[in-house]
Design a protein around this motif. Sequence first.
Motif, PDB file in Angstrom:
ATOM      1  N   GLU A   1       0.819  -1.210   0.000  1.00 39.72           N
ATOM      2  CA  GLU A   1       0.000   0.000   0.000  1.00 39.72           C
ATOM      3  C   GLU A   1       0.857   1.266   0.000  1.00 39.72           C
ATOM      4  O   GLU A   1       0.522   2.255  -0.669  1.00 39.72           O
ATOM      5  CB  GLU A   1      -0.930  -0.012   1.219  1.00 39.72           C
ATOM      6  CG  GLU A   1      -1.868   1.178   1.297  1.00 39.72           C
ATOM      7  CD  GLU A   1      -2.801   1.096   2.484  1.00 39.72           C
ATOM      8  OE1 GLU A   1      -3.549   2.060   2.704  1.00 39.72           O
ATOM      9  OE2 GLU A   1      -2.769   0.054   3.188  1.00 39.72           O
ATOM     10  N   PHE A   2       1.988   1.247   0.733  1.00 40.25           N
ATOM     11  CA  PHE A   2       2.838   2.429   0.845  1.00 40.25           C
ATOM     12  C   PHE A   2       4.071   2.374  -0.055  1.00 40.25           C
ATOM     13  O   PHE A   2       4.900   3.282  -0.009  1.00 40.25           O
ATOM     14  CB  PHE A   2       3.290   2.607   2.298  1.00 40.25           C
ATOM     15  CG  PHE A   2       2.167   2.937   3.238  1.00 40.25           C
ATOM     16  CD1 PHE A   2       1.613   4.210   3.268  1.00 40.25           C
ATOM     17  CD2 PHE A   2       1.648   1.968   4.080  1.00 40.25           C
ATOM     18  CE1 PHE A   2       0.577   4.515   4.136  1.00 40.25           C
ATOM     19  CE2 PHE A   2       0.616   2.269   4.951  1.00 40.25           C
ATOM     20  CZ  PHE A   2       0.068   3.549   4.975  1.00 40.25           C
ATOM     21  N   GLY A   3       4.228   1.349  -0.855  1.00 40.09           N
ATOM     22  CA  GLY A   3       5.326   1.295  -1.796  1.00 40.09           C
ATOM     23  C   GLY A   3       6.663   0.875  -1.217  1.00 40.09           C
ATOM     24  O   GLY A   3       7.702   1.195  -1.799  1.00 40.09           O
ATOM     25  N   VAL A   4       6.666   0.153  -0.092  1.00 34.69           N
ATOM     26  CA  VAL A   4       7.909  -0.326   0.504  1.00 34.69           C
ATOM     27  C   VAL A   4       8.366  -1.576  -0.249  1.00 34.69           C
ATOM     28  O   VAL A   4       7.534  -2.426  -0.587  1.00 34.69           O
ATOM     29  CB  VAL A   4       7.707  -0.632   1.995  1.00 34.69           C
ATOM     30  CG1 VAL A   4       9.004  -1.127   2.637  1.00 34.69           C
ATOM     31  CG2 VAL A   4       7.193   0.601   2.721  1.00 34.69           C
ATOM     32  N   PRO A   5       9.672  -1.719  -0.553  1.00 32.86           N
ATOM     33  CA  PRO A   5      10.143  -2.929  -1.247  1.00 32.86           C
ATOM     34  C   PRO A   5       9.816  -4.193  -0.473  1.00 32.86           C
ATOM     35  O   PRO A   5      10.025  -4.281   0.742  1.00 32.86           O
ATOM     36  CB  PRO A   5      11.651  -2.703  -1.357  1.00 32.86           C
ATOM     37  CG  PRO A   5      11.823  -1.223  -1.279  1.00 32.86           C
ATOM     38  CD  PRO A   5      10.735  -0.728  -0.374  1.00 32.86           C
ATOM     39  N   VAL A   6       9.291  -5.181  -1.187  1.00 28.76           N
ATOM     40  CA  VAL A   6       8.870  -6.414  -0.537  1.00 28.76           C
ATOM     41  C   VAL A   6      10.068  -7.183   0.005  1.00 28.76           C
ATOM     42  O   VAL A   6       9.977  -7.822   1.063  1.00 28.76           O
ATOM     43  CB  VAL A   6       8.063  -7.280  -1.522  1.00 28.76           C
ATOM     44  CG1 VAL A   6       7.613  -8.576  -0.864  1.00 28.76           C
ATOM     45  CG2 VAL A   6       6.858  -6.521  -2.033  1.00 28.76           C
ATOM     46  N   SER A   7      11.200  -7.127  -0.691  1.00 30.63           N
ATOM     47  CA  SER A   7      12.383  -7.869  -0.234  1.00 30.63           C
ATOM     48  C   SER A   7      12.850  -7.381   1.131  1.00 30.63           C
ATOM     49  O   SER A   7      13.246  -8.191   1.982  1.00 30.63           O
ATOM     50  CB  SER A   7      13.503  -7.728  -1.255  1.00 30.63           C
ATOM     51  OG  SER A   7      13.852  -6.363  -1.439  1.00 30.63           O
ATOM     52  N   ASP A   8      12.788  -6.069   1.359  1.00 30.74           N
ATOM     53  CA  ASP A   8      13.184  -5.538   2.667  1.00 30.74           C
ATOM     54  C   ASP A   8      12.236  -6.016   3.762  1.00 30.74           C
ATOM     55  O   ASP A   8      12.658  -6.361   4.874  1.00 30.74           O
ATOM     56  CB  ASP A   8      13.219  -4.014   2.627  1.00 30.74           C
ATOM     57  CG  ASP A   8      14.275  -3.485   1.671  1.00 30.74           C
ATOM     58  OD1 ASP A   8      15.214  -4.250   1.353  1.00 30.74           O
ATOM     59  OD2 ASP A   8      14.157  -2.322   1.247  1.00 30.74           O
ATOM     60  N   ILE A   9      10.952  -6.044   3.449  1.00 28.58           N
ATOM     61  CA  ILE A   9       9.966  -6.494   4.441  1.00 28.58           C
ATOM     62  C   ILE A   9      10.188  -7.962   4.788  1.00 28.58           C
ATOM     63  O   ILE A   9      10.210  -8.341   5.969  1.00 28.58           O
ATOM     64  CB  ILE A   9       8.537  -6.269   3.906  1.00 28.58           C
ATOM     65  CG1 ILE A   9       8.267  -4.789   3.686  1.00 28.58           C
ATOM     66  CG2 ILE A   9       7.507  -6.861   4.865  1.00 28.58           C
ATOM     67  CD1 ILE A   9       6.915  -4.507   3.060  1.00 28.58           C
TER      68      ILE A   9
END
Length: 293
Positions: A229-237
Amino acid sequence: MFLLIGFVATFLALACLFVALGVFGKQESAAAARLRELTESEVVVAGSAKDLTQAGRTGLGYRMTPRGVVDKAERNYMLAGRPADSSVAKILMQKLIFGAAGIGLGIMIYSSRGGLIGLAALLGTPLMGYVAPDILLNGRARRRQEDIQYALPDLLDQITISIESGTSFENALSRSAQTGGGPLADELVRTVQDISLGLPRREAYESLVERTDVPELRKFVRSILQGEEFGVPVSDIVRDQANEMRITRRLRAEAVANQIPVKMLMPLMLTILPVLFMIVIGPAVLGAIAAFK
């Protein structure tokens, strides 16, 4: 003698009843299992769990069991992975049959023994028979959720490696689920099938959370949805969640290890310490008795 004959007759009658009702059936085929999923406590629409109306809950077990007990049995059945050798209807019938058998057994013990033991058997055996299927199903569901919780950090590492190699999150999730094993891989395969059949990703992930009872998995799904939703990279999450869950798993193992001395205290006091006291103090006591004589 008559009590033993009564026990044998009761068990034989229950065995015939089990065979007649099919309470303990053989392993289902794939088609029968799929048909059961579509006709019992939950309807699978694109792999997602949706509640049935009250009209879909048919059978003697549903009619004679309170709604709260039925809901709890359905929840534990889903958490146990919907085992093919059982069903909610069979579990409810087992509760009724075991409860009725407990009533008969309690009456027999009370009529033969009487007193406090007979009264305890009269009240306790029906209750034990009624809750025994729930205890077994709850233990099965708890073990499955523990397996999911233990396997989650390692699977997130696999997803992270796949994403860093250039694969999308859905493909990495699908590949990790197909190459893995256990209940977590099964749930992820079902989630990937939900998405491939056209179910929105948010609903597929929320269905995954509903089918499990693991706080770490719920937190991971919420982080993925918020990251998208907020555009954070999925790999970092995924990487941060894997590191955090690994630390949590280590702390949980340390907490269990720290509980071992406390759990060993009572067996130690009841078994080893009395023998030790007898060995150490026994000769002194015998010497004192001999001196006084």
